[in-house]
Design a protein around this motif. Structure first.
Motif, mmCIF file in Angstrom:
data_model
loop_
_atom_site.group_PDB
_atom_site.id
_atom_site.type_symbol
_atom_site.label_atom_id
_atom_site.label_comp_id
_atom_site.label_asym_id
_atom_site.label_seq_id
_atom_site.Cartn_x
_atom_site.Cartn_y
_atom_site.Cartn_z
ATOM 1 N N SER A 88 46.101 -14.586 47.159
ATOM 2 C CA SER A 88 45.698 -13.725 46.106
ATOM 3 C C SER A 88 44.276 -13.618 45.827
ATOM 4 O O SER A 88 43.753 -13.131 45.060
ATOM 5 N N ARG A 89 43.286 -14.318 46.658
ATOM 6 C CA ARG A 89 42.069 -14.571 46.642
ATOM 7 C C ARG A 89 41.306 -14.142 47.628
ATOM 8 O O ARG A 89 40.220 -13.462 47.732
ATOM 9 N N ASP A 128 30.389 -6.007 54.857
ATOM 10 C CA ASP A 128 30.862 -7.489 55.466
ATOM 11 C C ASP A 128 30.083 -8.286 54.379
ATOM 12 O O ASP A 128 29.024 -8.559 53.877
ATOM 13 N N ARG A 129 30.824 -9.369 54.297
ATOM 14 C CA ARG A 129 30.660 -10.415 53.087
ATOM 15 C C ARG A 129 29.418 -11.337 53.733
ATOM 16 O O ARG A 129 29.222 -11.627 55.088
ATOM 17 N N GLY A 130 28.702 -12.255 53.028
ATOM 18 C CA GLY A 130 27.542 -12.935 53.348
ATOM 19 C C GLY A 130 26.465 -12.229 54.315
ATOM 20 O O GLY A 130 26.228 -11.137 54.014
ATOM 21 N N LEU A 163 50.292 -18.663 48.043
ATOM 22 C CA LEU A 163 50.422 -17.645 46.967
ATOM 23 C C LEU A 163 48.710 -17.555 46.536
ATOM 24 O O LEU A 163 47.950 -16.541 46.247
ATOM 25 N N LEU A 174 43.642 -4.837 47.688
ATOM 26 C CA LEU A 174 42.600 -5.956 48.582
ATOM 27 C C LEU A 174 41.795 -6.912 47.497
ATOM 28 O O LEU A 174 41.688 -6.323 46.273
ATOM 29 N N PRO A 175 41.419 -8.042 47.840
ATOM 30 C CA PRO A 175 40.278 -8.689 47.196
ATOM 31 C C PRO A 175 39.210 -7.859 46.720
ATOM 32 O O PRO A 175 38.938 -6.657 47.627
ATOM 33 N N LEU A 180 55.973 -12.233 48.677
ATOM 34 C CA LEU A 180 55.465 -13.726 48.556
ATOM 35 C C LEU A 180 55.775 -14.574 47.681
ATOM 36 O O LEU A 180 55.971 -15.480 47.953
ATOM 37 N N PRO A 181 56.106 -14.105 46.468
ATOM 38 C CA PRO A 181 56.508 -15.184 45.492
ATOM 39 C C PRO A 181 57.921 -15.850 45.685
ATOM 40 O O PRO A 181 58.334 -17.000 45.347
ATOM 41 N N PRO A 203 49.105 -9.329 40.663
ATOM 42 C CA PRO A 203 48.024 -10.008 41.335
ATOM 43 C C PRO A 203 48.523 -10.769 42.696
ATOM 44 O O PRO A 203 47.683 -11.309 43.422
ATOM 45 N N VAL A 204 49.627 -11.682 42.387
ATOM 46 C CA VAL A 204 50.061 -12.678 43.117
ATOM 47 C C VAL A 204 50.382 -12.209 44.462
ATOM 48 O O VAL A 204 50.050 -12.462 45.633
ATOM 49 N N THR A 205 51.392 -10.795 44.431
ATOM 50 C CA THR A 205 51.563 -10.116 45.618
ATOM 51 C C THR A 205 50.606 -8.989 46.032
ATOM 52 O O THR A 205 50.578 -8.638 47.172
ATOM 53 N N ARG A 206 49.556 -9.059 45.281
ATOM 54 C CA ARG A 206 48.321 -8.134 45.440
ATOM 55 C C ARG A 206 48.817 -6.372 45.740
ATOM 56 O O ARG A 206 48.526 -5.833 46.476
ATOM 57 N N ARG A 258 49.441 -1.296 48.086
ATOM 58 C CA ARG A 258 48.857 -2.708 48.696
ATOM 59 C C ARG A 258 47.564 -2.545 48.117
ATOM 60 O O ARG A 258 46.778 -1.603 48.207
ATOM 61 N N THR A 313 30.910 -16.822 56.261
ATOM 62 C CA THR A 313 31.892 -16.526 55.333
ATOM 63 C C THR A 313 33.381 -16.833 55.943
ATOM 64 O O THR A 313 34.209 -17.253 55.159
#
Lengths: 456, 456
Positions: free
Chosen positions: B242-243, A282-284, B238, A214-215, B344-345, A102-105, A212, B286
């Motif tokens: 990740s978010r 799209d968000r929001g 990071l 995405l969120p 990234l880490p 999850p850190v490097t997604r 790769r 957003t």
């Protein structure tokens, strides 16, 4: 005889059960979902679970000059995994590991995992793997990479290659090579990762992939509209894509609408010539604004009905209807499933031309489309027991590809060339690009043992 | 002598002025911005304006076995366009046509147009070409494609290859071939378009490209933060990536901050160890929400100062400061410009390791980075008149690449291998991937006339 003794030799080199020669099991690996009538019977099916085992198989195949047909979940629609006589089928179905970071997604995945399983595994980390072929619940990630698979979200999120950061592949001679890795930018050496994506098992066998992620995808607002004419729907597509980035922009024709309604009874307008299912994620508030904009465009283009919803379940019901179109039309007979694409302005002309081809050959051809990226799936309905009709279907299959190419399009947008579309490839690419394909193939697989008869 | 008479023969085949042998002009094409000291003196500079002329050049070069170094705007930083003795330089600077199609949201562009000119031409149609190398005002689109160039927006919008739908390339033997085209999905044949992107002139000469465009970029909200430690800044990166998906996530170290402040006097905190410039361009509220989130993350990670703005001009001032970092540091001496990337880490460890290398060799090495995608540009400052220092700088240049590779990274994230980084390529790729690179090169350019000495 020599070949069968070679197979026994391979079996001895691999763990028990990896090499399968039981005739019933072997027979079940002759065809993929393209049901290629020219399928051969392989000597054996080999189901390795580790890269080293794949290397053993390919070293052996190279030494013995035995053809290897790589196979994912066998859901291909172009005969890319059609077995050949005297060869083996190398199924990646047992290679099912996944590690999510999850850190490097990113996720490191073996090829046998299904697309839906990848989506689920990464969702547990709050992440999203976008590519979504309609068959996502039954197709493998390795097959997705081998065909550079598309789906419904591509209009906004791109295709499989856009999510492949790295690969491990085993070459024809058994060499394992790592390409790329978990780096978003990396230009060291030629772009070989990208070359293997979409190579349909003709250059090597993919044994691991770094994806790769995405969120999570935000909830989408969905718009459904029906039209009295295909042209009106197509003109709305052009207006929308030249202005915003919808997350989905799907098309169904009258045949598909009625076939789905026959099965699902959800109250679709049976008299409509076309139905569009569009979404914005799209968000929001901008998602809702985009949905409103699309509804306005549909209405101004002459939609007979237009319905918008921000409710995810309600939206998903329409998306499910669209996804269900192929099985619904399949209830009418066997299908020859097309996959032609054109630049967007030619979409209406393509659909009209397909209707002419259908009329000329007295066939039902339903058109569904990932309209936002110009990728259509004409579904040619035929009865395999009716030889004349089957022949007419085959002729229409080729004419649709010729039509797409004449409109500046492609014979395959996301399914691959495989064996079924190979005779039309040169017509699209031209002799120079064909020669370039052959040179690359010859450089990487000089003995031609990898998926012979497919693509090039 | 034979070579010069061959050049006269080529000149006779091409319109007046295409072949240039004036020694002063020729000398100005010996090096790109890498200023490779090993640059040779070419026989001639050839500046065609049409694909057919490029074909003539390459047919002639193949027949006469004369090396061709393709060159865009000469802004490359890895010596990809370093001239070779006895060869010619093929500059695409005269190939400057562009046609924008707002309906399909694509542009067909010749390679000599600058990146900024492409951006401007498509903006006139309300469209956006995202890739934005820092040199966008002076680098050519052809060079961008040859190196698969990156930039600041890649963290959200991807790199050049993600925007290349089609190419026309001229191969070593003068054959012109069209690959791909204005179709968002097309899997007919091998992914050759992608193979040529990033091939640095070693496989063919790009004479036309079909680019995918997006609707205009929404206005961004920008967040700037300074930190007392690099680790704090890296840990914030990071958390953010990740978010959410920021549209920019840039890093400058203390040397860069001070160098920029020396020149621009914009009130940057000279005592800070690190500065981050982040942005979100999500539409509607957003974008501001993401900016707020990033500001919170920076603060929680220990930012000494944090400033947010939704004002585009104010935001652009900080982005300009970041873009200005390389010229600002260059004021301190000559630069050896690195381009290493890591997952990234490992970013903080990379920056710490670079500081150790700088200390060990008594050098100033400033680090700026596209932190969101792990791509850093360590700037090694040296005085070319000081032989010992120049040697130490060269040693540090190599040690930084070795360090990046040991951290699972790449020797080049976006500048290319060219000639300067070639000795380190095998250390990253390993023998199997190197062999694969060589096989592709040999298959497409068997006589090795295309950019010999670069990459492979």
């Amino acid at each position: 005889m020599a070949a069968m003794s070679a197979v026994a030799g391979l079996a001895a080199e691999l763990p028990d059960g990896v090499v399968v020669t039981d005739p019933d099991i072997v027979a079940s690996y002759r065809q993929d979902r393209a049901a290629d009538p020219a399928a051969g019977t392989p000597l054996a099916v080999v189901r390795p679970s580790r890269t080293e085992e794949v290397q053993t198989v390919l070293r052996w195949a190279s030494e013995n000059r035995i053809a290897v047909v790589p196979r994912g979940a066998g859901t291909g629609l172009s005969g890319g995994a059609t077995a050949v006589n005297g060869g083996i089928v190398l199924s990646t179905e047992k290679m099912r590991d996944i590690t999510v970071d999850p850190v490097t997604r990113t996720a490191v995945v073996q090829p046998g995992l299904l697309n839906a399983e990848v989506k689920k595994a990464v969702a547990e980390y709050g992440l999203w793997y976008p590519p979504d072929p309609s068959s996502f619940e039954i197709c493998s990630i390795g097959g997705n990479i081998a065909t550079n698979a598309g789906g419904l979200c591509c209009v906004k999120y791109g295709v499989t290659t856009d999510y492949v950061l790295g690969l491990q592949v085993v070459l024809a001679d058994g060499t394992a090579v790592r390409l790329g890795g978990p780096r978003l930018k990396d230009v060291a050496g030629l772009s070989l990762t990208k070359l293997f994506v979409g190579s349909e098992g003709t250059l090597g066998v993919i044994t691991e992939v770094t994806l790769r992620l995405l969120p999570p995808q935000p909830a989408a607002c969905t718009v459904v509209a029906t039209f009295d004419s295909v042209e009106a729907a197509a003109s709305a597509v052009l207006t929308i894509t030249s202005r915003i980035r919808p997350s989905m922009l799907e098309f169904m024709d009258a045949v598909a609408i009625n076939a789905v309604e026959d099965k699902l009874r959800m109250g679709l307008d049976r008299s409509a010539a076309a139905m569009m299912v569009a979404a914005s994620d799209d968000r929001g508030p901008t998602g809702a604004e985009d949905a409103e904009y699309m509804a306005r465009v549909f209405t101004e283009a002459g939609a007979s009905e237009c319905f918008s919803t921000a409710d995810p379940d309600e939206g998903e019901a329409f998306v499910a209807a669209r996804r269900f179109a192929i099985p619904a039309v399949e209830a009418k007979g066997s299908l020859l499933l097309e996959d032609v694409g054109v630049p967007l302005p030619a979409l209406a002309e393509l659909v009209a031309g397909i209707a002419e081809i259908a009329a000329e050959h007295d066939l039902t051809i339903s058109v569904i489309a990932h309209a936002g990226d110009g990728n259509t799936h004409p579904l040619i309905v035929f009865d395999p027991a009716d030889a004349a009709m089957s022949e007419r279907a085959q002729i229409a299959f080729g004419e649709i590809m010729d039509l797409a190419v004449s409109l500046g399009g492609t014979i395959t947008g996301e399914h691959g060339v495989g064996r079924l579309k190979k005779p039309w490839l040169a017509g699209q690419l031209g002799p120079e690009a064909m020669e370039l394909n052959r040179k690359i193939k010859a450089a990487l697989d000089p003995d031609g043992i990898l998926n012979p008869g497919a693509v090039v």
